[in-house]
Design a protein around this motif. Sequence first.
Motif, PDB file in Angstrom:
ATOM      1  N   ARG A   1      78.405  59.565  64.757  1.00 38.01           N
ATOM      2  CA  ARG A   1      77.345  60.661  64.218  1.00 38.01           C
ATOM      3  C   ARG A   1      76.802  61.486  65.553  1.00 38.01           C
ATOM      4  NH1 ARG A   1      75.086  56.798  59.882  1.00 38.01           N
ATOM      5  NH2 ARG A   1      76.563  57.370  58.290  1.00 38.01           N
TER       6      ARG A   1
ATOM      7  N   LYS B   1      76.404  65.337  61.999  1.00 37.35           N
ATOM      8  CA  LYS B   1      77.822  65.762  61.659  1.00 37.35           C
ATOM      9  C   LYS B   1      78.684  64.376  62.240  1.00 37.35           C
ATOM     10  CE  LYS B   1      81.347  69.223  61.851  1.00 37.35           C
ATOM     11  NZ  LYS B   1      82.378  68.366  61.182  1.00 37.35           N
ATOM     12  N   THR B   2      79.384  63.894  61.392  1.00 34.17           N
ATOM     13  CA  THR B   2      80.242  62.768  61.680  1.00 34.17           C
ATOM     14  C   THR B   2      81.588  63.141  62.108  1.00 34.17           C
ATOM     15  OG1 THR B   2      78.962  61.337  60.024  1.00 34.17           O
ATOM     16  CG2 THR B   2      81.088  60.517  60.686  1.00 34.17           C
ATOM     17  N   VAL B   3      82.081  62.566  63.402  1.00 36.27           N
ATOM     18  CA  VAL B   3      83.389  63.070  63.823  1.00 36.27           C
ATOM     19  C   VAL B   3      84.524  61.969  64.155  1.00 36.27           C
ATOM     20  CG1 VAL B   3      82.649  65.262  64.644  1.00 36.27           C
ATOM     21  CG2 VAL B   3      82.510  63.442  66.220  1.00 36.27           C
TER      22      VAL B   3
ATOM     23  N   LYS C   1      84.161  70.075  68.797  1.00 35.57           N
ATOM     24  CA  LYS C   1      84.475  69.843  67.522  1.00 35.57           C
ATOM     25  C   LYS C   1      83.273  70.374  66.416  1.00 35.57           C
ATOM     26  CE  LYS C   1      87.674  65.902  67.353  1.00 35.57           C
ATOM     27  NZ  LYS C   1      87.828  64.642  67.036  1.00 35.57           N
ATOM     28  N   ILE C   2      82.087  70.241  66.880  1.00 39.48           N
ATOM     29  CA  ILE C   2      80.942  70.272  66.139  1.00 39.48           C
ATOM     30  C   ILE C   2      80.163  71.967  66.499  1.00 39.48           C
ATOM     31  CG2 ILE C   2      80.581  67.947  65.632  1.00 39.48           C
ATOM     32  CD1 ILE C   2      78.174  68.055  67.675  1.00 39.48           C
ATOM     33  N   CYS C   3      80.416  72.329  67.652  1.00 38.13           N
ATOM     34  CA  CYS C   3      79.395  73.482  67.867  1.00 38.13           C
ATOM     35  C   CYS C   3      80.342  74.467  68.189  1.00 38.13           C
ATOM     36  CB  CYS C   3      78.619  73.340  69.221  1.00 38.13           C
ATOM     37  SG  CYS C   3      77.227  72.048  68.982  1.00 38.13           S
TER      38      CYS C   3
ATOM     39  N   ASP D   1      70.445  72.147  63.512  1.00 37.83           N
ATOM     40  CA  ASP D   1      72.100  71.989  62.788  1.00 37.83           C
ATOM     41  C   ASP D   1      72.150  73.787  62.493  1.00 37.83           C
ATOM     42  OD1 ASP D   1      74.464  72.089  61.739  1.00 37.83           O
ATOM     43  OD2 ASP D   1      73.656  70.417  60.234  1.00 37.83           O
TER      44      ASP D   1
ATOM     45  N   ASN E   1      75.060  74.758  61.881  1.00 35.77           N
ATOM     46  CA  ASN E   1      76.166  74.689  60.856  1.00 35.77           C
ATOM     47  C   ASN E   1      75.870  73.860  59.707  1.00 35.77           C
ATOM     48  OD1 ASN E   1      78.267  76.041  62.564  1.00 35.77           O
ATOM     49  ND2 ASN E   1      78.018  74.256  63.842  1.00 35.77           N
TER      50      ASN E   1
ATOM     51  N   LEU F   1      78.134  72.051  57.364  1.00 35.96           N
ATOM     52  CA  LEU F   1      78.848  70.790  57.654  1.00 35.96           C
ATOM     53  C   LEU F   1      78.109  69.569  58.054  1.00 35.96           C
ATOM     54  CD1 LEU F   1      80.451  72.561  60.721  1.00 35.96           C
ATOM     55  CD2 LEU F   1      81.349  72.331  58.379  1.00 35.96           C
ATOM     56  N   ARG F   2      76.775  69.668  57.360  1.00 33.29           N
ATOM     57  CA  ARG F   2      75.888  68.334  57.566  1.00 33.29           C
ATOM     58  C   ARG F   2      76.390  67.326  56.783  1.00 33.29           C
ATOM     59  NH1 ARG F   2      70.387  70.297  56.273  1.00 33.29           N
ATOM     60  NH2 ARG F   2      70.624  71.507  58.089  1.00 33.29           N
TER      61      ARG F   2
ATOM     62  N   SER G   1      84.840  65.290  60.153  1.00 34.26           N
ATOM     63  CA  SER G   1      85.841  66.200  60.741  1.00 34.26           C
ATOM     64  C   SER G   1      86.854  65.523  61.331  1.00 34.26           C
ATOM     65  CB  SER G   1      85.190  67.537  61.299  1.00 34.26           C
ATOM     66  OG  SER G   1      84.681  66.875  62.598  1.00 34.26           O
TER      67      SER G   1
END
Length: 132
Positions: free
Chosen positions: A43, A52-54, A68-70, A122, A124, A127-128, A132
């Motif tokens: 996370r 966001k969990t990746v 991946k997240i931004c 956040d 995004n 996407l919370r 992904s």
Amino acid sequence: PHTSECFETLELKKLVQMEANYQRERELALLNATSKVSDSLIRIYFLDGSFKTVFYDSAVTAADIIAKICFSVKVALFEVHRDIKSSTEYCLVGEEECIGDITTRWERNGAEHAKLVVPIYDVNSSLRGKVS
């Protein structure tokens, strides 16, 4: 008339107290949380406490996670020992540092509340909390 005003005031006070209790519980849960979900999920927290969990593996770097997240936003990744709201706890993670090395270090040092944080709100929000 006076009784109904008192009742409304008491009900409003009760709602305010319930909201304050909820916020305290949420902040405590965030303090006690950790970024490591499993050996392949992590996370990444934002300043508002959302995350966001990746997926990651031993080769994934901080730069990979940020990408991946931004997406197009250039930001840094920070390691925090417990409190994401305490800027004194922030330690910059090098872009080439592997996420697996960070989580291994946490386990070795007993850092059970450590987190990875992107110090923005956040952007995004849709996407919370998703993987992904």
